[in-house]
Design a protein around this motif. Structure first.
Motif, mmCIF file in Angstrom:
data_model
loop_
_atom_site.group_PDB
_atom_site.id
_atom_site.type_symbol
_atom_site.label_atom_id
_atom_site.label_comp_id
_atom_site.label_asym_id
_atom_site.label_seq_id
_atom_site.Cartn_x
_atom_site.Cartn_y
_atom_site.Cartn_z
ATOM 1 N N ILE A 5 0.856 -1.189 0.000
ATOM 2 C CA ILE A 5 0.000 0.000 0.000
ATOM 3 C C ILE A 5 0.891 1.238 0.000
ATOM 4 C CG2 ILE A 5 -1.791 1.288 1.224
ATOM 5 C CD1 ILE A 5 -2.647 -1.363 2.501
ATOM 6 N N LEU A 6 0.651 2.123 -0.939
ATOM 7 C CA LEU A 6 1.341 3.406 -0.965
ATOM 8 C C LEU A 6 0.605 4.365 -0.041
ATOM 9 C CD1 LEU A 6 2.681 5.293 -4.067
ATOM 10 C CD2 LEU A 6 1.444 6.504 -2.276
ATOM 11 N N ASN A 7 1.345 5.005 0.847
ATOM 12 C CA ASN A 7 0.778 5.993 1.760
ATOM 13 C C ASN A 7 1.482 7.324 1.547
ATOM 14 O OD1 ASN A 7 -0.943 4.499 4.177
ATOM 15 N ND2 ASN A 7 0.573 3.167 3.212
ATOM 16 N N LEU A 8 0.705 8.365 1.351
ATOM 17 C CA LEU A 8 1.235 9.705 1.120
ATOM 18 C C LEU A 8 0.664 10.655 2.166
ATOM 19 C CD1 LEU A 8 2.667 11.895 -0.676
ATOM 20 C CD2 LEU A 8 0.493 12.064 -1.919
ATOM 21 N N TYR A 9 1.561 11.310 2.894
ATOM 22 C CA TYR A 9 1.170 12.335 3.850
ATOM 23 C C TYR A 9 1.578 13.691 3.268
ATOM 24 C CZ TYR A 9 1.177 8.333 7.052
ATOM 25 O OH TYR A 9 0.950 7.119 7.649
ATOM 26 N N THR A 10 0.606 14.572 3.050
ATOM 27 C CA THR A 10 0.898 15.890 2.497
ATOM 28 C C THR A 10 0.379 16.970 3.430
ATOM 29 O OG1 THR A 10 0.633 14.999 0.255
ATOM 30 C CG2 THR A 10 0.734 17.385 0.484
ATOM 31 N N ASN A 11 1.278 17.868 3.815
ATOM 32 C CA ASN A 11 0.888 19.027 4.611
ATOM 33 C C ASN A 11 0.558 20.194 3.688
ATOM 34 O OD1 ASN A 11 1.538 17.477 6.820
ATOM 35 N ND2 ASN A 11 2.791 19.041 7.797
ATOM 36 N N PHE A 12 -0.517 20.911 4.024
ATOM 37 C CA PHE A 12 -0.959 22.048 3.226
ATOM 38 C C PHE A 12 -1.144 23.276 4.105
ATOM 39 C CE2 PHE A 12 -2.582 18.356 0.889
ATOM 40 C CZ PHE A 12 -2.245 18.657 -0.412
ATOM 41 N N HIS A 13 -1.043 24.438 3.476
ATOM 42 C CA HIS A 13 -1.476 25.673 4.129
ATOM 43 C C HIS A 13 -2.446 26.399 3.218
ATOM 44 C CE1 HIS A 13 1.984 27.173 1.703
ATOM 45 N NE2 HIS A 13 1.211 28.234 1.550
ATOM 46 N N PHE A 14 -3.353 27.150 3.821
ATOM 47 C CA PHE A 14 -4.290 27.957 3.052
ATOM 48 C C PHE A 14 -3.572 29.187 2.500
ATOM 49 C CE2 PHE A 14 -7.266 25.812 6.062
ATOM 50 C CZ PHE A 14 -8.024 25.134 5.113
ATOM 51 N N LYS A 77 0.242 11.231 -10.695
ATOM 52 C CA LYS A 77 -0.180 12.127 -11.776
ATOM 53 C C LYS A 77 -1.553 12.724 -11.488
ATOM 54 C CE LYS A 77 0.587 9.092 -15.088
ATOM 55 N NZ LYS A 77 0.673 8.497 -16.455
ATOM 56 N N ALA A 78 -2.474 11.882 -11.058
ATOM 57 C CA ALA A 78 -3.824 12.364 -10.760
ATOM 58 C C ALA A 78 -3.808 13.328 -9.577
ATOM 59 C CB ALA A 78 -4.749 11.187 -10.475
ATOM 60 N N TYR A 79 -3.005 13.029 -8.579
ATOM 61 C CA TYR A 79 -2.910 13.873 -7.381
ATOM 62 C C TYR A 79 -2.394 15.255 -7.756
ATOM 63 C CZ TYR A 79 -2.243 14.662 -2.350
ATOM 64 O OH TYR A 79 -2.331 15.128 -1.055
ATOM 65 N N SER A 80 -1.343 15.292 -8.551
ATOM 66 C CA SER A 80 -0.757 16.564 -8.968
ATOM 67 C C SER A 80 -1.755 17.408 -9.743
ATOM 68 C CB SER A 80 0.493 16.306 -9.815
ATOM 69 O OG SER A 80 1.048 17.524 -10.277
ATOM 70 N N ARG A 81 -2.468 16.772 -10.667
ATOM 71 C CA ARG A 81 -3.451 17.509 -11.475
ATOM 72 C C ARG A 81 -4.578 18.061 -10.605
ATOM 73 N NH1 ARG A 81 -2.557 13.185 -15.273
ATOM 74 N NH2 ARG A 81 -4.380 12.097 -14.422
ATOM 75 N N ALA A 82 -5.018 17.291 -9.635
ATOM 76 C CA ALA A 82 -6.128 17.720 -8.786
ATOM 77 C C ALA A 82 -5.723 18.875 -7.872
ATOM 78 C CB ALA A 82 -6.630 16.548 -7.954
ATOM 79 N N ILE A 83 -4.536 18.787 -7.273
ATOM 80 C CA ILE A 83 -4.118 19.815 -6.322
ATOM 81 C C ILE A 83 -3.834 21.137 -7.012
ATOM 82 C CG2 ILE A 83 -2.329 20.447 -4.654
ATOM 83 C CD1 ILE A 83 -4.390 18.326 -3.706
ATOM 84 N N GLU A 84 -3.263 21.098 -8.213
ATOM 85 C CA GLU A 84 -2.909 22.348 -8.885
ATOM 86 C C GLU A 84 -4.145 23.155 -9.282
ATOM 87 O OE1 GLU A 84 -2.323 20.827 -13.531
ATOM 88 O OE2 GLU A 84 -0.595 21.350 -12.298
ATOM 89 N N LYS A 85 -5.311 22.547 -9.287
ATOM 90 C CA LYS A 85 -6.550 23.260 -9.606
ATOM 91 C C LYS A 85 -7.125 24.006 -8.404
ATOM 92 C CE LYS A 85 -7.884 19.873 -13.154
ATOM 93 N NZ LYS A 85 -8.889 18.838 -13.525
ATOM 94 N N LEU A 86 -6.577 23.744 -7.218
ATOM 95 C CA LEU A 86 -7.109 24.330 -5.999
ATOM 96 C C LEU A 86 -6.229 25.505 -5.578
ATOM 97 C CD1 LEU A 86 -7.819 20.972 -4.132
ATOM 98 C CD2 LEU A 86 -9.511 22.441 -5.267
ATOM 99 N N GLU A 87 -6.593 26.718 -5.990
ATOM 100 C CA GLU A 87 -5.766 27.890 -5.707
ATOM 101 C C GLU A 87 -5.842 28.316 -4.247
ATOM 102 O OE1 GLU A 87 -7.061 31.242 -7.923
ATOM 103 O OE2 GLU A 87 -9.110 31.233 -7.118
ATOM 104 N N GLU A 88 -6.779 27.756 -3.492
ATOM 105 C CA GLU A 88 -6.925 28.147 -2.083
ATOM 106 C C GLU A 88 -5.926 27.454 -1.166
ATOM 107 O OE1 GLU A 88 -10.900 28.344 -4.170
ATOM 108 O OE2 GLU A 88 -9.394 26.776 -3.848
ATOM 109 N N ILE A 89 -5.171 26.465 -1.678
ATOM 110 C CA ILE A 89 -4.195 25.759 -0.834
ATOM 111 C C ILE A 89 -2.877 25.602 -1.570
ATOM 112 C CG2 ILE A 89 -5.922 24.480 0.489
ATOM 113 C CD1 ILE A 89 -5.322 22.037 -1.269
ATOM 114 N N ASP A 90 -1.819 25.424 -0.791
ATOM 115 C CA ASP A 90 -0.510 25.092 -1.339
ATOM 116 C C ASP A 90 0.140 24.081 -0.404
ATOM 117 O OD1 ASP A 90 1.635 25.052 -3.028
ATOM 118 O OD2 ASP A 90 2.251 27.124 -2.687
ATOM 119 N N HIS A 91 1.018 23.250 -0.931
ATOM 120 C CA HIS A 91 1.608 22.178 -0.128
ATOM 121 C C HIS A 91 2.901 22.641 0.532
ATOM 122 C CE1 HIS A 91 4.326 21.609 -3.576
ATOM 123 N NE2 HIS A 91 3.234 21.685 -4.311
#
Length: 222
Positions: A5-14, A77-91
């Motif tokens: 199982i691949l597990n990814l922990y990503t911290n974000f800020h608004f 690839k899917a994760y990157s595409r999804a996050i870049e569309k959300l301008e309200e957060i950054d990693h």
């Protein structure tokens, strides 16, 4: 359960774009974040990080079966595409790795965390971990002896669950260690006790430590 199982922990800020929104629009933004994450992996768990760390607001822990060697690539690839569309957060930071059977313990333990199923505990603690060069140059019997001490001590804290991820050659650290607990004070006692064991001599890296408080999808989006 999948063997790997691949597990990814990503911290974000608004971002500033989030704070420019009025309260109702912020709720809509958080709902979009939940919706985007839910489409990427079969398991996505949310944790509030601030104020336990100052650089991040929240964490998403995503878990996806990875027995297929192509599964990580498709997920990333899917994760990157999804996050870049959300301008309200950054990693801010990512930690990730893959599950595999332990060299030092046999079979499953009741203290093993299930990334895909089961209720989540109130607190999650995550950190990168690496051993010294000298550790790997020791004999397997010598390493097993020190790990037996480590395992025996951990079993005394039966209410604390653990997940060990392997990151050799994938990130800067060798492992990502995760714990779930209902009692931060008791977890702190466990860590202090572990630092008195012989194996501590061979710890090269075990920071930064990220402590999060679990939020259901509904709590995060509300």
């Amino acid at each position: 359960m999948a063997e790997r199982i691949l597990n990814l922990y990503t911290n974000f800020h608004f971002t500033g774009a989030y704070y420019d929104l009025d309260p109702s629009e912020r709720v809509d933004a958080r709902r979009r974040i939940v919706q985007a994450a839910s489409q990427l992996a079969p398991a996505n768990h949310f944790y509030t990080i601030f104020p336990t760390r100052s650089e991040s607001d929240f964490m998403i822990w995503s878990a996806v079966p990875a027995d297929d060697p192509k599964a990580p690539a498709e997920f990333f690839k899917a994760y990157s595409r999804a996050i870049e569309k959300l301008e309200e957060i950054d990693h801010d930071k990512t930690l990730w790795g893959l599950t595999r059977p332990s060299m030092y313990s046999r079979g499953k333990s009741e203290q093993d965390m299930d990334p895909l199923e089961g209720p989540r505990s109130t607190y999650l603690i995550v950190y990168p971990f690496s051993k010294s060069k000298e550790w790997y140059l020791m004999s397997m019997d010598a390493r097993q002896g020190q790990m037996n001490e480590h395992i025996k001590l951990g079993k005394q804290y039966f209410d604390i669950k653990q997940l060990l991820l392997y990151s050799f050659g994938l990130q800067d650290q060798e492992f990502v260690v995760s714990y779930e607990t209902e009692d931060l004070s008791r977890f702190s006692e466990l860590v202090q006790a572990l630092r008195s064991t012989e194996g501590r001599r061979h710890t090269l890296l075990d920071t930064p430590i990220i402590t999060g408080v679990y939020l259901s999808h509904e709590e995060f989006a509300s």
